[in-house]
Design an enzyme around this catalytic site. Sequence first.
Site, PDB file in Angstrom:
ATOM      1  N   THR A  44       0.825  -1.210   0.000  1.00 16.81           N
ATOM      2  CA  THR A  44       0.000   0.000   0.000  1.00 16.81           C
ATOM      3  C   THR A  44       0.860   1.260   0.000  1.00 16.81           C
ATOM      4  OG1 THR A  44      -0.140  -0.351   2.378  1.00 16.81           O
ATOM      5  CG2 THR A  44      -2.084  -0.932   1.082  1.00 16.81           C
ATOM      6  N   LEU A 134      13.330  -7.743   8.390  1.00 14.63           N
ATOM      7  CA  LEU A 134      13.179  -6.852   9.547  1.00 14.63           C
ATOM      8  C   LEU A 134      13.777  -5.470   9.262  1.00 14.63           C
ATOM      9  CD1 LEU A 134      13.938  -9.260  12.541  1.00 14.63           C
ATOM     10  CD2 LEU A 134      11.834  -8.902  11.284  1.00 14.63           C
ATOM     11  N   SER A 137      18.454  -2.518   6.685  1.00 13.88           N
ATOM     12  CA  SER A 137      18.996  -1.413   5.878  1.00 13.88           C
ATOM     13  C   SER A 137      18.419  -0.072   6.339  1.00 13.88           C
ATOM     14  CB  SER A 137      18.743  -1.636   4.387  1.00 13.88           C
ATOM     15  OG  SER A 137      17.377  -1.735   4.101  1.00 13.88           O
ATOM     16  N   ASP A 181       9.659   1.774   6.066  1.00  8.50           N
ATOM     17  CA  ASP A 181      10.725   1.227   6.910  1.00  8.50           C
ATOM     18  C   ASP A 181      11.501   2.322   7.634  1.00  8.50           C
ATOM     19  OD1 ASP A 181       9.845  -1.025   5.678  1.00  8.50           O
ATOM     20  OD2 ASP A 181      11.664  -1.407   4.533  1.00  8.50           O
TER      21      ASP A 181
HETATM   22  P1  ADP Z   1      16.920  -5.982   5.061  1.00  8.97           P
HETATM   23  O1  ADP Z   1      15.649  -6.682   4.770  1.00  8.97           O
HETATM   24  O2  ADP Z   1      17.587  -6.528   6.294  1.00  8.97           O
HETATM   25  O3  ADP Z   1      16.792  -4.503   5.069  1.00  8.97           O
HETATM   26  P2  ADP Z   1      18.552  -5.398   2.791  1.00  8.97           P
HETATM   27  O4  ADP Z   1      19.182  -6.260   1.741  1.00  8.97           O
HETATM   28  O5  ADP Z   1      17.640  -4.322   2.386  1.00  8.97           O
HETATM   29  O6  ADP Z   1      17.872  -6.386   3.847  1.00  8.97           O
HETATM   30  O7  ADP Z   1      19.714  -4.705   3.655  1.00  8.97           O
HETATM   31  C1  ADP Z   1      20.757  -5.483   4.182  1.00  8.97           C
HETATM   32  C2  ADP Z   1      22.071  -4.780   3.910  1.00  8.97           C
HETATM   33  O8  ADP Z   1      22.171  -3.625   4.776  1.00  8.97           O
HETATM   34  C3  ADP Z   1      23.263  -5.633   4.244  1.00  8.97           C
HETATM   35  O9  ADP Z   1      23.604  -6.492   3.152  1.00  8.97           O
HETATM   36  C4  ADP Z   1      24.321  -4.558   4.504  1.00  8.97           C
HETATM   37  O10 ADP Z   1      24.843  -4.070   3.295  1.00  8.97           O
HETATM   38  C5  ADP Z   1      23.524  -3.444   5.177  1.00  8.97           C
HETATM   39  N1  ADP Z   1      23.594  -3.604   6.643  1.00  8.97           N
HETATM   40  C6  ADP Z   1      22.602  -3.972   7.471  1.00  8.97           C
HETATM   41  N2  ADP Z   1      23.038  -4.056   8.750  1.00  8.97           N
HETATM   42  C7  ADP Z   1      24.343  -3.726   8.731  1.00  8.97           C
HETATM   43  C8  ADP Z   1      25.386  -3.648   9.714  1.00  8.97           C
HETATM   44  N3  ADP Z   1      25.165  -3.941  10.996  1.00  8.97           N
HETATM   45  N4  ADP Z   1      26.608  -3.279   9.309  1.00  8.97           N
HETATM   46  C9  ADP Z   1      26.855  -2.980   8.022  1.00  8.97           C
HETATM   47  N5  ADP Z   1      25.929  -3.055   7.061  1.00  8.97           N
HETATM   48  C10 ADP Z   1      24.707  -3.440   7.383  1.00  8.97           C
HETATM   49 MG    MG Z   2      16.102  -3.381   3.416  1.00 10.35          MG
END
Ligand code: ADP
Ligand code: MG
Length: 391
Positions: A44, A134, A137, A181
């Site tokens: 949505t 969750l 990002s 988000d």
């Molecule tokens: P999500 O559903 O968890 O948001 P995404 O693929 O959108 O999945 O985002 C995940 C990406 O965000 C990871 O691959 C990394 O690049 C970045 N990220 C998330 N948490 C961290 C962290 N603690 N340290 C560094 N990068 C992170």
């Molecule tokens: Mg994400």
Amino acid sequence: MLDNTSQTNQVDEAFLQAFTHIFAQEAKTLSVSPGRVNVIGEHTDYNDGFVLPAALQFTTQILCSPRADNIINACSVQYPGDNESFSIDGDIKPGEFAWGNYLRGVVVELKKAGHTLCGMDVLITSNVPQGSGLSSSAALEVAFGGLLNHCCNLGLNEQQIALIGQAAENNFIDCQCGIMDQLISAKAQNNHAILIDCKDLSTRAVHIPENLALMVINSNYPRKLADSEYNQRREACELAASTMGVNKLREANMDMLLDVKSKLDDTTFRRAKHIISENERVLAAADALANNKLNELYSIMAEAHLSLKDDFEITVPATNGLVDICNTALDGRGVARQTGGGFGGAIVCLCDLNDVDTVVKAVNDQYEAKFSLKADIYVCEASQGLRVLDL
Ligand code: ADP
Ligand code: MG
């Protein structure tokens, strides 16, 4: 079941020491921002509609210390050995480390908005599981945006920080996510879900009763089709909206859709039917939750799952199976439904705290046997959004 006791309101001593070890000075500021789950309102957001997410006790934390130059040095406890470093001056390009691009993207968007930034050393850690639905990002973008806002005196509010994070993800990471988000990560309140109107970004906090458990169960089904299918859903929504002569499906209602039924193919009709009915369900669910009418909430959420399964078609056998396992175990004392973009990902399950063990046992006993996949189960607490404090 994964640990859910690691809520970090105080600064972790080992994390502080890690900062001192890496940067040979003490950290001055801490920024904390949570992951999230969407209780109801799928797809949505890009239709200018309503969503009802809650932030979780899982957070991304960033420590920093200012620098005299214009360099940002960054390390992440989750990516040991990656030394991210870039200048905030000039043209910022994607760097060597994928995770560093989330920081670069935030800096680029802040600069685009005309802000003057300062260099800093930063260390990141997080207990938000990555890629599990969750939204780790958004937690990272909002924590970093909040940190820059505080340390460089930018004077941004939570909504502006969220918009910067979304723009970073849209433009620098090239992921066309909506605002949900980042906005929930920035603005969440303890023990509340937040009803977000994605058209004007206004929010209303909705109290979550103490006895209501919020579980997120990741199917771990590989999300191969997610991007192309997501784009197709967006296109179908745009086609239905333009056929009805409105800008976004938010402006349409069921009568308007029925009026143009003969002009739409069946698939496009059902996509629009999901969005229009989902917007109504989100508003009804927020009222049911606010008034502690949990049975009403459960039946609205059950309808929402069927709408995603039959009309929007973004569920897969593994997530439908997880929903069935939870609903059967709960026998009306709670409900589960697909949450997030779909094509795998996670389900959200609401039930009485006393029934958590029943759900966990049912999933552990049945899911792997049926689908040859292991589910991750998170028992969550609706938590606070972005916090930034000087140490
Ligand atoms: P999500 O559903 O968890 O948001 P995404 O693929 O959108 O999945 O985002 C995940 C990406 O965000 C990871 O691959 C990394 O690049 C970045 N990220 C998330 N948490 C961290 C962290 N603690 N340290 C560094 N990068 C992170
Ligand atoms: Mg994400």
